[in-house]
Scaffold this motif. Structure first.
Motif, short mmCIF file in Angstrom:
data_model
loop_
_atom_site.label_atom_id
_atom_site.label_comp_id
_atom_site.label_asym_id
_atom_site.label_seq_id
_atom_site.Cartn_x
_atom_site.Cartn_y
_atom_site.Cartn_z
N GLU A 155 7.22 -44.23 -14.63
CA GLU A 155 6.17 -43.30 -15.01
C GLU A 155 6.46 -42.71 -16.39
O GLU A 155 5.56 -42.61 -17.24
N VAL A 156 7.71 -42.34 -16.60
CA VAL A 156 8.11 -41.79 -17.89
C VAL A 156 7.85 -42.81 -19.00
O VAL A 156 7.34 -42.47 -20.07
N THR A 157 8.19 -44.06 -18.72
CA THR A 157 7.95 -45.11 -19.72
C THR A 157 6.49 -45.15 -20.12
O THR A 157 6.16 -45.20 -21.30
N ILE A 160 5.54 -42.00 -22.15
CA ILE A 160 6.03 -42.02 -23.53
C ILE A 160 5.17 -42.97 -24.36
O ILE A 160 4.74 -42.65 -25.47
N ASN A 203 5.89 -33.66 -20.39
CA ASN A 203 6.07 -34.04 -18.99
C ASN A 203 7.15 -35.08 -18.82
O ASN A 203 7.89 -35.05 -17.84
N SER A 204 7.21 -36.00 -19.79
CA SER A 204 8.28 -37.00 -19.64
C SER A 204 9.64 -36.34 -19.81
O SER A 204 10.59 -36.73 -19.15
N CYS A 205 9.70 -35.32 -20.68
CA CYS A 205 10.96 -34.58 -20.82
C CYS A 205 11.39 -33.98 -19.49
O CYS A 205 12.54 -34.10 -19.08
N GLU A 207 10.35 -34.75 -16.42
CA GLU A 207 10.63 -35.77 -15.42
C GLU A 207 12.04 -36.35 -15.62
O GLU A 207 12.78 -36.56 -14.67
N LEU A 208 12.35 -36.61 -16.87
CA LEU A 208 13.67 -37.15 -17.18
C LEU A 208 14.76 -36.16 -16.79
O LEU A 208 15.78 -36.53 -16.20
N SER A 294 14.03 -48.75 -21.20
CA SER A 294 13.58 -48.41 -19.85
C SER A 294 14.19 -49.34 -18.82
O SER A 294 14.63 -48.90 -17.76
N SER B 275 14.12 -28.33 -20.91
CA SER B 275 12.91 -29.15 -20.81
C SER B 275 11.72 -28.27 -20.39
O SER B 275 10.57 -28.54 -20.73
#
Lengths: 428, 458
Positions: A155-157, A160, A203-205, A207-208, A294, B275
């Motif tokens: 999802e993060v991939t 981004i 959001n990706s930050c 999630e990561l 990824s 974050s």
């Protein structure tokens, strides 16, 4: 089926299918054809269909193997306040010709360049490689055969990548050329584009961060950095569309530096002016780095050794480059397009062979629209640029397939192989 | 979904008039509703209202006392004021006691506040220029070279020279470096609190200070593209000089490098905390796209937005340095609350200065917020006395003459004083929290910083 056999199939297909390209490209349209091909769900069907490769089928079969794709367009996102807001504001932009609308449309409808495909590949690699037995059941998605963390990573991939595309779709309001549409519309569109991109990035930050694996955060952040760097490589027109660099004679190209440390920024030694290397650098930064990192991160999450993680990186990277070569070739398969990528491999090789053609490129310094595409198109067809690009694609495919060989034989590996075959096959 | 509908109404031009009419019609009713339904609203708004009422009653006397409270020994007179605040709040309902900002100041805490304030007044108060504890001088060694370090970190991470130029543009050392300063100050204060006199600043804590400034700059760069501002920090802003697409990418780049630096600290908790900052920043920006219909919601909306856009970064970065120091949970929370209150106070003063400072002093144009269609605290306060501001807020000061009219009304009303009062409240709360840390020059520095923030002119 074994991968060596797959390679043979690929090779035969190269010869066989040239005539059917028009038909295949029709199949690529919006969702309809994809729906048709989702009727069978058995693993066996994947292998069965592989003799008659079709992109949409390959993708939809693969999606089923890892559980329905990734969640970017899932309800969670659609129902979030911010995205609902964006949708609302997007409506105001209808009628203006801000590129954000096109980006949004492509995100939802575009069959071949499809966002989900990126997350899908990460999941397939995850499943194909399996995971170490020490990982507790709680953290596994047993039905799909991947870890929850790997799904989050997929999802993060996608987030981004989408964020990058959205930011790339800004309009430069700072150019000397008058902007065609209402400046207010453009400004508002830019605002929404910038904020939506930032939203995805933020959001990706988080999630990561939730994956609680700092090496992984570092790796993925470096992919974001690479994407940003990609937008600065080489010459640009005033809307930041890329132009190829002037081809340099072989003896003037500086020594090529090694691209061996993947968290460092890509060294630029010997890149500018060297057709093949410049093409590779451009697309490693813009695509390969993200997909490669990824895939590598997915293997890290599964507890695989660094060695295999590196293989994962190579797989993603080569696959992305093969994919790019495939997209570059596409412009030259159907009827002559009104315009095409000026940094595509076919043109790069053609320019290398005939440096005098660079004057056409120079005409595009202000805007790529000023370039005489027809003349360049003819030059590409006349030379061996297409042939070289096909060779380039085969090379990247061979390297990706080589990595696949090291995974155990399973449905996910077959699905990846099918996607590669379909990609290879469609445009010829 | 409810918020969706509201913003829909707000966005569609046709709906403006009916909505504002209805608004006006139920205006009085709303005030009652506000008191009754307070428990479900943010208590912040309520407190603002309480303060407002207080202001009305005590007038200048209160303000004078607050201004000079730090000069007086702990005595009954400031206590009484806060005591009354407290009483009034608690009669309103239970929500205020727990949530909100400084609402629940009990008299015991106030005594401590007063004494702590006094303890800082060892120098020649109230002139902080000559004060012994000047945080910037105190941290001279730590802050020295911080911009150079940020620039070289960015440079290490790219081989594209133009990207490097844009990304390092705002790290020229001309900024106030407030965020790194506060982060390092808190780091040293907490280290002292936990380990005593011989504690030192951890390299990781200095990294967090750098990261906080980088996240801040990345958001400034994106703000510049969004707001199309011409000047920042006394020089042309990035969007004037470079291609907007490249500028946007440079912002992403800084964020990416910052998050690589975060990851290299190898602390899950710090990564999570930082974050959150990025998420808050974006959500704050989204909140700024729209404002709420009713006055009550509007103020809560404004405060939440202010927290997310400004205070969250300060609060979470000081929390991160406290985490790195290995402090216990309550100390980390204290650090967080200090940063939150300091950040709110900082932004309130910023919004105030937008109305009173000259363009030259600020390094950016004034009344900029109004021109961007934003209703900040001074306007929201002024709107209680001049309800004609309501429709202007709704249309985001877009009609000709709106900005000038609103500017004038704000100056005619007591909106500026009320904003300053609210900023002081947050500043005082931050100072009170800082006073709970072990006594050290850095802890004093934290207290002085709250005054620096309040008394700055740019």
């Amino acid at each position: 089926m074994s991968l060596s056999r797959l390679c043979r199939v690929v090779r035969c297909d190269l010869v066989k299918v040239q005539s059917s390209s028009a038909l295949v490209s029709k199949l690529w349209g919006p969702c309809a054809s994809r729906e048709v091909s989702t009727c069978s769900t058995q693993r066996a069907s994947v292998a069965q269909h592989s003799s008659k490769p079709d992109w949409n089928r390959a993708v939809s079969e693969a999606e089923k193997i890892v559980g329905y794709p990734t969640s970017f367009l899932s309800l969670r996102w659609v129902l979030s306040d911010e995205i609902a807001n964006v949708a609302l504001h997007l409506r105001k932009l209808v009628g203006s010709n801000h590129p954000l609308l096109k980006t949004a449309k492509n995100l939802i409808y575009n069959g071949k360049n499809n966002m989900q495909a990126w997350g899908l590949i990460v999941l397939l690699v995850s499943k194909a490689a399996g995971h170490s037995p020490e990982i507790p059941d709680m953290e596994q998605d047993k039905a799909a055969g991947v870890l929850h963390s790997q799904r989050a990573l997929a999802e993060v991939t996608e987030m981004i990548r989408t964020s990058h595309l959205v930011h790339k779709g800004l309009v430069n309001m700072n150019s000397r050329q008058p902007i065609a549409a209402e400046p207010d519309d453009m400004m508002f569109g830019n605002k929404i584009a910038l904020l939506s991109g930032d939203y995805l990035l933020a959001n990706s930050c988080s999630e990561l961060a939730n994956l609680r694996n700092q090496e992984l955060v570092e790796l993925m952040s470096s992919a974001v950095r690479d994407l940003a760097e990609a937008e600065f490589l080489g010459e640009r027109d005033e809307q930041n569309n890329p132009l190829p660099s002037r081809p340099l004679p072989k003896d003037q190209i500086e020594e090529a530096s090694e691209w061996d440390i993947i968290t460092d920024p890509l060294p630029m030694g010997g890149v500018i002016g060297c057709a093949g290397r410049e093409w590779a650098a451009r697309h490693v930064l813009a695509a390969g780095a993200l997909l490669g990192k990824s895939c590598s991160a997915a293997l890290k999450l599964a507890g695989h050794k660094p060695q295999l993680q590196t293989q994962g990186y190579l797989f993603g990277c080569h696959l992305a480059l093969a994919w790019q070569a495939f997209l570059d070739l596409e412009a030259f398969t159907g009827p002559e397009p009104a315009s095409f990528s000026l940094v595509g491999a076919p043109l790069a090789f053609t320019l290398e062979a005939r440096p005098e053609l660079y004057e056409y490129i120079e005409a595009g310094k202000k805007s790529v629209q000023d370039v005489d595409y027809h003349a360049l198109y003819k030059a590409v067809l006349a030379g061996d640029g297409l042939e070289q690009t096909k060779r380039l694609q085969r090379e990247h495919i061979a390297r990706a397939v080589h990595v696949l060989d090291s995974f155990p034989d399973c449905d996910a590996r077959t699905a990846l192989a099918n996607i590669i075959v379909a990609m290879h096959h469609d445009h010829l | 979904m409810a918020t969706l509908t509201i913003s829909c109404l707000k966005v569609g031009g046709k709906w403006r008039m009916p909505v504002s009419c209805v608004c006006y019609a139920v205006h009085i009713l709303k005030r009652f509703v506000a008191v009754v339904a307070m428990a479900c609203l943010s208590s912040s708004r309520l407190c603002a209202r309480v303060q407002d009422k207080l202001l009305c009653q005590f007038g200048h006397k209160v303000r004078k006392q607050t201004v000079f409270v730090k000069l007086k020994p702990p005595g009954p007179s400031p206590l009484r004021i806060f005591g009354k605040t407290c009483q009034r709040v608690t009669t309103c309902g239970p929500a205020c006691g727990s949530g909100g900002f400084s609402a629940g100041v009990s008299s015991g805490l106030v005594r401590r506040l007063a004494s702590s304030l006094q303890s800082t007044s060892t120098g020649s108060l109230p002139d902080y220029g000559t004060q012994i504890v000047d945080p910037y001088r105190l941290l001279e060694d730590d802050l020295n070279g911080i911009y150079e370090d940020i620039r070289s970190e960015l440079e290490r991470n790219t081989n594209q020279s133009e990207l490097n130029t844009i990304a390092t543009y705002y790290f020229d050392g001309q900024g106030k470096a407030l965020r790194p300063m506060v982060a390092i100050l808190m780091a040293r204060a907490v280290n002292y609190h936990v380990y005593g006199e011989n504690s030192a600043l951890l390299p990781s804590q200095r990294q967090v200070a750098m990261i906080s400034e980088m996240i801040h700059s990345a958001s400034l760069i994106h703000d510049d593209v969004i707001d199309q501002s011409d000047f920042r920090r006394g020089k042309p802003s990035v969007n004037v000089l470079w291609n907007h697409k490249k500028v946007a990418m440079a912002g992403d780049f800084i964020l990416a490098v910052a998050s690589m630096m975060i990851a290299r600290l190898r602390s899950d908790d710090v990564t999570l905390v930082l974050s959150q900052v990025v998420t808050d920043l974006v959500q704050g920006e989204f909140m700024q796209l729209g404002s709420k219909e009713t006055e009550n919601e509007r103020f809560a909306h404004y405060l939440t937005k202010t927290y997310r856009k400004t205070a969250s970064l300060i609060a979470n970065s000081v929390k991160a340095v406290a985490l790195l120091s290995g402090a216990d949970e309550s100390t980390c929370e204290l650090a967080f609350q200090y940063g939150r209150n300091l950040g709110l106070s900082f932004q309130l003063v910023d919004d105030l200065l937008d109305f009173v400072s000259s363009a030259q002093a600020m390094g950016k144009p004034t009344a900029a917020d109004l021109k961007l269609g934003l209703a900040t605290a001074p306007v929201l306060f002024a709107c209680e006395k001049y309800p004609e501001l309501n429709p202007m807020i709704m249309r985001r000061f877009q009609e000709p003459g709106d900005v000038e009219k609103a500017y004038e009304l704000v100056h005619k009303s007591r909106g500026l004083e009320q904003t300053r009062f609210l900023a002081r409240k947050h500043g005082a709360e931050a100072a009170r929290l800082a006073a709970e840390l072990a006594d050290s020059p850095y802890q004093k520095g934290l207290v002085v910083t709250t005054d620096l923030v309040l008394n700055r002119i740019k």
